[in-house]
Scaffold this motif. Structure first.
Motif, PDB file in Angstrom:
ATOM      1  N   GLU A 216       0.827  -1.239   0.048  1.00 46.58           N
ATOM      2  CA  GLU A 216      -0.445   0.271   0.183  1.00 46.58           C
ATOM      3  C   GLU A 216       0.857   0.912  -0.111  1.00 46.58           C
ATOM      4  O   GLU A 216       0.314   2.199  -0.514  1.00 46.58           O
ATOM      5  CB  GLU A 216      -0.510   0.291   1.081  1.00 46.58           C
TER       6      GLU A 216
ATOM      7  N   SER B  77      -4.360   4.077   1.028  1.00 46.71           N
ATOM      8  CA  SER B  77      -5.459   3.611   0.393  1.00 46.71           C
ATOM      9  C   SER B  77      -7.321   3.676   0.587  1.00 46.71           C
ATOM     10  O   SER B  77      -7.187   4.229   2.325  1.00 46.71           O
ATOM     11  CB  SER B  77      -5.392   2.628  -0.415  1.00 46.71           C
TER      12      SER B  77
ATOM     13  N   TRP C  10      -7.660   6.823  -3.046  1.00 47.11           N
ATOM     14  CA  TRP C  10      -6.455   6.818  -3.116  1.00 47.11           C
ATOM     15  C   TRP C  10      -6.603   8.643  -2.282  1.00 47.11           C
ATOM     16  O   TRP C  10      -6.723   9.679  -3.137  1.00 47.11           O
ATOM     17  CB  TRP C  10      -5.196   7.417  -3.771  1.00 47.11           C
TER      18      TRP C  10
ATOM     19  N   VAL D 183      -5.691  -3.361  -3.027  1.00 51.48           N
ATOM     20  CA  VAL D 183      -4.637  -2.596  -4.010  1.00 51.48           C
ATOM     21  C   VAL D 183      -3.268  -3.080  -3.810  1.00 51.48           C
ATOM     22  O   VAL D 183      -2.666  -2.396  -4.445  1.00 51.48           O
ATOM     23  CB  VAL D 183      -4.034  -2.144  -2.280  1.00 51.48           C
TER      24      VAL D 183
END
Length: 417
Positions: free
Chosen positions: A102, A127, A293, A331
């Motif tokens: 991530e 995320s 995001w 992700v």
């Protein structure tokens, strides 16, 4: 003895009928459960077929031109998602490599958006379940920063406002309602090509303005709003008033397009007052829904009081999100795309889509049936209207296209347009 054997055969036959392994016979004996959970279990095959067949009534996602959302991913990406859907993204202590991946994505995006990154400190971002959650998080950070500055000055903190264009996505309307913020709206103007007017936005600002929203790829027309001009005007306004009103860029659609097709376009962290950006990975980031995001220029713009620390999943885990438990698969797929495609791969895909968009625009303009709503098209999105005097409307066009499976939305523009 014969009588007893016959009785056993009858019982066995009855049991066989109740648990008939023949698929069509066993699967069609009862209606599908709708409102109450059935009292008994069924075979995996029957349960699968019931759900599978009901979903045939949905539209075909590959023919959906309405939502900007990715409808095809590579088999390798799908395999990775299938292997990781059971990983709880929030449990960073149990799944440290997923957490590491991530942050790799966060750093890649920070570099793509010209944010502050160095080898000593991770870029600031996280995320989310989608770009709407990312927008909420960035909006909350703006409100908390505004409120802290007002408190330090001994001023009222109860009346924040947020300046947006009327072509704003509905998630921002929700944000203002949920967090008790006055939304001040700059109307779309048909006389200037339906474009957002940065000067009008400045006119709506005052000491209670916690931020101004700019959109890179609006939902209504696909317009790239002029973030650079807005930044210049905000800079002059802040110098004149002593305020420090920031800009948030909703790049849900354009954030994964502009860096590849218009790398010289200044809309991101290169600009002085752009402090935060939200972007959607499941749109032009090419990930299956849903991942978004939330990004900040650096850690100074993310209020520490919004970061919570939990340890009941094991270890100390800082978290800043509205949603808690969620799968890590999207992700992982985002990281797969980043390393699989690279800059040039993304550029090729988006250029091909943009070429198709311009081809459709040329065909539409030459047909005499309709015309593009905006002429300065920057991303793979074509919004059009019918010529004046047409004997049918856009809703009828949309309805006819559905006969062939295509989902093309028909909608009205906001007020004044």
């Amino acid at each position: 003895m014969i009588h007893k054997r016959k009785h056993e055969d009858d019982v066995n036959a009855s049991l066989l009928r109740e648990n008939d392994p023949v698929f069509g016979a066993s699967g069609l004996r009862k209606s599908s459960p709708k409102y109450n959970m059935p009292s008994l279990e069924m075979s995996p095959r029957n349960a699968y077929q019931i759900v599978h067949d009901e979903l045939m009534l949905d539209g075909n996602s590959r023919l959906n031109l309405a939502t900007f959302v990715t409808t095809w991913i590579e088999p390798e990406a799908a395999k990775l998602m299938n292997e990781t859907f059971d990983k709880n993204m929030i449990d960073k202590d149990e799944y440290p490599q997923t957490a590491q991946i991530e942050m790799r994505c966060v750093n890649m995006l920070a570099n793509l958006f010209h944010g502050h990154t160095n080898s000593d400190k991770e870029a600031c971002g996280c995320s989310t379940i989608g770009s709407s959650e990312a927008a909420m998080l960035c909006g909350m950070a703006m409100k908390w920063n505004w409120r802290a500055k007002r408190k330090a000055l001994g001023k009222d903190t109860t009346k924040p406002n947020f300046v947006v264009g009327s072509d704003v996505q509905v998630c921002w309307e929700k944000f203002c309602v949920y967090w008790d913020i006055e939304m001040r709206t700059v109307n779309m103007n048909p006389d200037n090509g339906f474009k957002f007017d940065p000067a009008k936005a400045i006119e709506l600002c005052d000491e209670n303005t916690m931020g101004v929203l700019a959109i890179l790829g609006t939902t209504y027309t696909g317009e790239y709003q002029d973030v650079k001009t807005l930044d210049r005007l905000i800079d002059a306004y802040n110098k004149e008033t002593g305020y420090d009103i920031p800009i948030h860029v909703d790049a849900a659609s354009g954030g994964f397009v502009a860096p590849f097709l218009d790398p010289e376009l200044e809309w991101d962290f290169r600009l002085k007052w752009v402090n935060s950006i939200n972007v959607s990975g499941h749109k032009f980031g090419l990930v299956a829904p849903g991942v978004g995001w939330a990004m900040w220029k650096d850690w100074s713009f993310l209020p520490q009081e919004l970061i919570f620390h939990v340890n009941y999943l094991g270890g100390d885990m800082p978290t800043f999100a509205i949603n808690f438990s969620r799968p890590g698969s999207q992700v992982i797929a985002q990281y797969y795309n980043c390393i699989r495609l690279g800059f040039e791969g993304y550029r090729k895909i988006h250029q091909a889509c943009f070429d198709v968009t311009m081809y459709l625009k040329e065909r539409l303009d030459s047909s005499g049936i309709g015309e593009s709503v905006i002429q300065d098209i920057k991303m793979p999105l074509l919004a059009f209207k019918l010529k004046d005097g047409a004997s049918y409307d856009v809703y009828q066009v949309s309805d006819k296209l559905r006969y062939h499976g295509w989902q093309v939305p028909a909608y009205t523009l906001p007020a004044n347009a």
